[in-house]
Enzyme design. Structure first.
Site, PDB file in Angstrom:
ATOM      1  N   LYS A  22      32.093  62.457  10.477  1.00  0.00           N
ATOM      2  CA  LYS A  22      33.400  63.112  10.483  1.00  0.00           C
ATOM      3  C   LYS A  22      33.314  64.466   9.769  1.00  0.00           C
ATOM      4  CE  LYS A  22      37.042  60.567  10.096  1.00  0.00           C
ATOM      5  NZ  LYS A  22      37.456  59.387   9.360  1.00  0.00           N
ATOM      6  N   ARG A 125      39.324  60.824   3.256  1.00  0.00           N
ATOM      7  CA  ARG A 125      38.790  59.998   4.351  1.00  0.00           C
ATOM      8  C   ARG A 125      37.325  59.672   4.173  1.00  0.00           C
ATOM      9  NH1 ARG A 125      41.578  60.942   9.490  1.00  0.00           N
ATOM     10  NH2 ARG A 125      43.554  61.930   8.988  1.00  0.00           N
ATOM     11  N   GLY A 134      36.894  51.820  11.442  1.00  0.00           N
ATOM     12  CA  GLY A 134      37.788  50.897  10.744  1.00  0.00           C
ATOM     13  C   GLY A 134      37.128  50.102   9.631  1.00  0.00           C
ATOM     14  N   MET A 136      35.682  51.312   6.799  1.00  0.00           N
ATOM     15  CA  MET A 136      35.862  51.843   5.445  1.00  0.00           C
ATOM     16  C   MET A 136      37.274  52.405   5.307  1.00  0.00           C
ATOM     17  SD  MET A 136      32.179  53.503   4.672  1.00  0.00           S
ATOM     18  CE  MET A 136      32.174  54.515   6.098  1.00  0.00           C
ATOM     19  N   ARG A 370      33.703  63.876  18.207  1.00  0.00           N
ATOM     20  CA  ARG A 370      32.427  63.137  18.274  1.00  0.00           C
ATOM     21  C   ARG A 370      32.035  62.959  19.735  1.00  0.00           C
ATOM     22  NH1 ARG A 370      35.200  57.842  15.756  1.00  0.00           N
ATOM     23  NH2 ARG A 370      36.832  57.714  17.295  1.00  0.00           N
ATOM     24  N   HIS A 486      10.210  30.856  37.152  1.00  0.00           N
ATOM     25  CA  HIS A 486      10.304  31.046  38.595  1.00  0.00           C
ATOM     26  C   HIS A 486      11.692  31.543  38.995  1.00  0.00           C
ATOM     27  CE1 HIS A 486      10.946  29.505  42.714  1.00  0.00           C
ATOM     28  NE2 HIS A 486       9.817  30.167  42.872  1.00  0.00           N
ATOM     29  N   ARG A 592       4.464  39.187  47.134  1.00  0.00           N
ATOM     30  CA  ARG A 592       4.144  37.771  46.872  1.00  0.00           C
ATOM     31  C   ARG A 592       4.419  37.019  48.167  1.00  0.00           C
ATOM     32  NH1 ARG A 592       6.963  38.811  41.675  1.00  0.00           N
ATOM     33  NH2 ARG A 592       5.590  38.269  39.939  1.00  0.00           N
ATOM     34  N   ARG A 648      -0.697  40.242  48.258  1.00  0.00           N
ATOM     35  CA  ARG A 648      -1.516  39.374  47.408  1.00  0.00           C
ATOM     36  C   ARG A 648      -1.798  38.069  48.139  1.00  0.00           C
ATOM     37  NH1 ARG A 648       0.797  37.220  41.810  1.00  0.00           N
ATOM     38  NH2 ARG A 648       2.051  35.971  43.225  1.00  0.00           N
ATOM     39  N   SER A 800      -4.595  45.641  39.568  1.00  0.00           N
ATOM     40  CA  SER A 800      -3.189  45.636  39.161  1.00  0.00           C
ATOM     41  C   SER A 800      -3.016  44.588  38.072  1.00  0.00           C
ATOM     42  CB  SER A 800      -2.305  45.321  40.371  1.00  0.00           C
ATOM     43  OG  SER A 800      -0.958  45.395  39.990  1.00  0.00           O
ATOM     44  N   GLY A 802      -1.478  41.865  36.078  1.00  0.00           N
ATOM     45  CA  GLY A 802      -0.421  40.851  36.152  1.00  0.00           C
ATOM     46  C   GLY A 802      -0.051  40.508  34.723  1.00  0.00           C
ATOM     47  N   THR A 803       0.841  41.312  34.172  1.00  0.00           N
ATOM     48  CA  THR A 803       1.106  41.194  32.727  1.00  0.00           C
ATOM     49  C   THR A 803       1.883  39.929  32.368  1.00  0.00           C
ATOM     50  OG1 THR A 803       2.915  42.709  33.114  1.00  0.00           O
ATOM     51  CG2 THR A 803       0.912  43.634  32.140  1.00  0.00           C
ATOM     52  N   ASP A 805       1.102  36.760  33.539  1.00  0.00           N
ATOM     53  CA  ASP A 805       0.058  35.783  33.230  1.00  0.00           C
ATOM     54  C   ASP A 805      -0.830  36.265  32.088  1.00  0.00           C
ATOM     55  OD1 ASP A 805       0.549  33.589  34.868  1.00  0.00           O
ATOM     56  OD2 ASP A 805      -0.198  34.650  36.623  1.00  0.00           O
ATOM     57  N   CYS A 868       1.900  45.076  37.851  1.00  0.00           N
ATOM     58  CA  CYS A 868       2.908  44.438  38.692  1.00  0.00           C
ATOM     59  C   CYS A 868       3.597  43.253  38.009  1.00  0.00           C
ATOM     60  CB  CYS A 868       2.326  44.043  40.043  1.00  0.00           C
ATOM     61  SG  CYS A 868       0.992  42.840  39.889  1.00  0.00           S
ATOM     62  N   TYR A 888       0.486  53.578  38.235  1.00  0.00           N
ATOM     63  CA  TYR A 888       1.858  53.289  38.685  1.00  0.00           C
ATOM     64  C   TYR A 888       2.310  51.936  38.150  1.00  0.00           C
ATOM     65  CZ  TYR A 888      -0.239  50.035  41.941  1.00  0.00           C
ATOM     66  OH  TYR A 888      -0.932  48.989  42.459  1.00  0.00           O
TER      67      TYR A 888
END
Ligand code: PEP
Ligand code: MG
Length: 912
Positions: A22, A125, A134, A136, A370, A486, A592, A648, A800, A802-803, A805, A868, A888
């Site tokens: 403020k 203030r 609200g 303080m 603000r 799943h 898939r 795949r 690629s 497979g993060t 698993d 992926c 990618y």
């Protein structure tokens, strides 16, 4: 010696930490030449100094509250805290400076503090570095006493107004500064209203106000030994009270919930500002205005104005304010001044502004500004508009929109106006809010949907067999499963809202009802789920429809120009590919194929393939099956014409496609009971039992199926390659890449290539007379694949990660169970910073990704590297991938826009 007090003219508005939000806005507005009532700021450093003498004790008590103790303990801690804080005094040097600045204020305004002829009144203030609305305290009309009230009456020509201000001040001062129970004042006030037959405050006559003043002074006398008539004493106490309010229990709890740590905001500043009155007459009033429409983003002022009112009246909503358009008609010159000021602030702050103002006797004052909070729609639209107007650069526009805003724009949401109460909460697995009639079996979902009903499929957990039900349903609810279970993965992929792992929902699939506490919901009754929040509601809760607005498309096209990372989509079926392309995916990073086997006739063929005991027995079924699959591949390739599609090869354990042994046993029993032959079923039972595994996730799946059944993989490849060949012959441009899942050793790749992929390629090229330029690659989703990437990379055109698993393997956390069993507690205890299935674990899994990506490129410079797993659609993970050798990311179709934006943000942030 420090300096603790600054006037609006001499301070630096960028230093929000020192002056609070403020204060910073008052400084900025006054330096920009907007009319701000003169004033000064006592800094947050002064506040810290105030607490200094007992800092350690206070820190201990605050830490005790942070632990969220049981209520009895909490109340004791709060009491102790109050005692400690009450003993604190305003340090002398701070007070001396405040007095000096008050004198300057007197000179500047030509009024005097406590002078009955021309009284100076101020507001005191609070204001921390971040807004804590609200939480303080603030005191208005300070400086009033029995004498100055007469001066105020004379100046305003309105005695009623002056005494109204005085009684308000006494009540506020009594409550906030002297900590007197507010009820004492309000009940006295109610009595007075009754006595004068007043329904509303403004109906109380002057006499009544004077009576209130006397009674309020009596209350203060009785409770605290008297009201300080000396304005200086009032000021000293008020400053102290505002400092103290930083440690009020509600402020502490707000900071805990909002994670406001000392590096974000440490203590409050105190703003002492000359009072201006919006309630002196019909040429006065108070209002709030936004520099653009915060709901739609439209470039016009948006807000309201309440004549004859002070700030608190607007908040209280006692009277209906006038629209800002009405204000424009009534006070055109004031509107122009306001418009210019608000737009100036917008330009300087490079953001839509939320401005409080007051008009006193026809003169406009700016009280606070603000950055505005707004809807996702408005965020995106204003970002693009402001960039076009030259207020911000395109890069700033890209950073200005949060990827979450993009998600919100693509899915329907619960209408906040509905104010509905959730009855349960699960994990927000796939965004979007929907209502539907609940069903408990996928076949029922299909049947009901065919009758035109909207259904939500509720299951304890889901398996691939349920997927036809997913497509038929408008939403999915499960009581078990995590964010990469799943149900969650499939729901995200097909863009269906889903709440998973809602453990308080007891789902009785057989009996066809669910139970939440005492509430029972039977099949066919309506529920609503919100995949943004994980909330579950009973009945139909209104939702707001999603839209892909042109501004978002434009913003994303700017993002595309700056990002390094490519963005592809994960898809299961042709429909997903169509959505992905619409949202700007540059290809399919993971197709898939499991879902393609779900049509009943295909499933039957697959079952026969799995159950066959020799290659000869399998062949006729494989011949039929691959032809059916080919049609789906053709459709996907056609949709993605010219863009790469990574198909795949089959991934899950084969027994997932078979009935469960208990089910077969049940059928055998039934047959025998009827005296029928059950020998076929008994054979099936033996096979199913033989295929059962203790740890199917680590079992006979992925490439291992390809190694043990090369003929199966051969036919899968034929389906893919024939689809490509036929399209190519018809003049299309399919760009096909084949990916092998679950690889742990380079020799698996060599084997599958030799035994299945190359023979299929050779056969198809020969039969169709076309040459197919097909890339062959592998998933990197086992730890060993990452560690032996130097060997693997030599044999493939792309990898690629497979993060999903890989995360499971690196942590040894089951991706289906961990998220609703122990991860929440791990997060609460800060053993984990984030759910590793949502946000990539940079320290562990990330290390493998970094190493494997870099090594792969060293060994095979032309190799393409993608991600992926679900992390490909997660903001923070994308920021991380940007810094690695990953080329990618591939995200579920509805996350493609988010990924495009996040990848651009990563690039911009890194270049800064
Ligand atoms: C992965 O494991 O990250 C992956 C993309 O494959 P899936 O989720 O199908 O196991
Ligand atoms: Mg996987």
């Amino acid at each position: 010696m420090g300096k603790y007090v600054y006037s609006f003219k001499e301070a630096d508005y960028r230093n929000k930490k020192l002056f609070g939000g403020k204060g910073a806005s008052l400084i900025q507005m006054s330096q920009l030449g907007l009319r701000v009532p003169p004033g000064f700021i006592i800094t947050t450093e002064a506040c810290k100094k105030f607490y200094e003498p007992r800092r350690e004790e206070i820190a201990e008590l605050e830490a005790a509250l942070l632990k969220n103790p049981p209520p009895e303990v909490r109340d004791q801690v709060i009491e102790k805290l109050h005692k400690v804080i009450d003993s604190l005094e305003l340090p002398q040097e701070i007070w001396r400076e405040a007095v000096e600045y008050m004198k300057r204020l007197e000179e500047e305004t030509g009024r005097k503090f406590g002078d009955p002829n021309a009284p100076l009144l101020v507001s005191v203030r609070s204001g921390a570095a971040v807004s804590m609305p609200g939480m303080m305290d603030t005191v208005l009309n300070l400086g009033l006493n029995d004498e100055t009230v007469k001066g105020l009456a004379k100046w305003s020509g309105n005695e009623w107004f002056a005494y109204d201000a005085y009684r308000r001040f006494l009540q506020m001062f009594g409550k906030i500064v002297l900590s007197i129970d507010e009820k004492l004042f309000s009940s006295a006030w109610e009595e007075i209203k009754r006595k004068y037959g007043a329904k509303e405050d403004p109906e109380v006559p002057l006499e009544g106000l004077k009576e209130a003043v006397e009674r309020f002074k009596q209350i203060i006398l009785r409770e605290r030994g008297g009201f300080p008539q000396d304005p200086w004493e009032q000021l000293r106490l008020a400053i102290k009270a505002v400092f103290k309010s930083w440690m009020s229990p509600r402020a502490i709890f707000y900071r805990i919930i909002e994670k406001i740590t000392p590096d974000v905001a440490d203590c409050t500043a105190v703003n002492v500002v000359t009072m201006v009155f919006g309630n002196v007459g019909w040429d006065s009033g108070t209002g709030v205005v936004f520099s653009r429409d915060v709901a739609t983003g439209e470039n016009k002022l948006y807000g309201e104005f309440l004549p004859v009112a002070q700030g608190e009246d607007v908040v209280a909503g006692i009277r209906t304010p006038m629209d800002i358009e009405e204000f424009r008609k009534r006070f055109p010159h004031l509107y122009d001044e306001l418009y210019r000021g608000v737009k100036l602030l917008e330009r300087v702050n490079k953001d839509v502004q939320d401005v409080e103002f007051t008009v006193e006797k026809g003169v406009l004052y700016f009280l606070q500004a603000r950055n505005a909070k707004m809807t996702a729609l408005a965020r995106v639209k204003t970002a693009v508009d402001m960039a076009k107007e030259g207020i911000i650069t395109r890069e700033e526009a890209i950073l200005y929109v949060k990827p979450d805003h993009v998600l919100q724009l693509l899915y329907p949401r619960i209408d906040p106006k509905a104010k509905a109460k959730p009855v349960a909460q699960g994990l927000p697995a796939s965004p979007g809010a929907v209502s539907g009639q609940v069903v408990f079996h996928p076949d029922d979902a299909v049947r009901w949907a065919a009758e035109g009903k909207r259904v939500i499929l509720a299951r304890v957990e889901t398996k691939p067999d349920d997927v036809h039900g997913f497509y038929a349903a408008v939403g999915i609810l499960t009581s078990r499963g995590g964010m990469t279970s799943h149900a969650a993965v499939v729901a995200r992929a097909i863009g269906k809202p889903a709440v998973v792992g809602a453990e308080s929902v007891e789902i009785h699939e057989e009996e066809k009802y669910l139970k939440i506490g005492d509430i029972v919901v039977k099949e066919g009754e309506w529920i609503t789920i919100d995949g943004h929040t994980g909330n579950v509601y009973i009945g139909v809760v209104p939702t707001i429809e999603a839209e892909l607005i042109p501004e978002l498309e434009e913003l994303l096209s700017w993002a595309d120009q700056v990002r390094r990372l490519g963005v592809r989509a994960n898809a299961d079926l042709p429909d997903d590919a169509a959505i992905a392309r619409k949202f700007g995916a540059e290809g399919i990073g993971l197709l898939r194929i499991e879902r393609m086997f779900r049509k009943p006739e295909r499933l039957e063929l697959l079952r026969r393939i799995i159950l066959a005991e020799s290659a000869e027995e399998r062949r006729p079924y494989l011949e039929k099956l691959y032809k059916a699959l080919k049609e789906d591949f053709k459709e996907v390739f056609r949709i993605m014409d010219g863009l790469p599609v990574i198909v795949r090869l089959i991934d899950p354990p084969l027994h997932e496609f078979l009935p469960k042994p208990e089910e077969v046993l049940e059928q055998i029993y039934q047959r025998k009971m009827r005296g029928e032959d059950a020998s076929e079923l008994e054979k099936l039972y033996k096979r199913v039992k033989a295929l059962q595994e203790a740890n199917p996730m680590l079992g006979h799946r992925g490439v291992r199926v390809g190694v043990t059944h090369p003929d199966f993989y051969y036919y899968l490849n034929r389906a893919i390659l024939e689809a490509a060949a036929e399209l190519k012959k018809a003049g299309h441009n399919p760009v096909v890449e084949i990916m092998i899942p679950q690889v742990a050793d380079a020799r698996e790749i060599v084997f599958v290539k030799e035994k299945s992929i190359i023979p299929a390629l050779r056969d198809v090229e020969k039969e169709f007379g076309v040459s197919l330029n097909v890339k062959i690659g592998t998933m990197v989703e086992t730890v060993r694949a990452a560690l032996t990437i130097d060997e693997i990379a030599k044999h493939v055109d792309f990898i690629s990660f497979g993060t999903n698993d890989l995360t499971q393997a690196v942590f040894s956390f089951s991706r289906d169970d961990a998220e609703n069993k122990f991860i929440p507690q791990y997060l609460e205890l800060e053993i984990l910073d984030a759910n590793p299935f949502e946000t990539l674990d940079v320290k562990g899994v990330g290390k493998l990704v970094e190493y494997a990506a870099a090594t792969a490129k060293e060994v095979n410079p032309s190799i393409e590297v993608g991600v992926c797993g679900e992390h490909g659609g997660d903001l923070k993970s994308i920021y991380f991938f940007h810094k690695t050798k990953v080329d990618y990311v591939s995200a579920s179709p509805f996350r493609v826009p988010l990924a495009r934006l996040a990848a651009a943000q990563a690039a911009i942030l890194q270049s800064k």
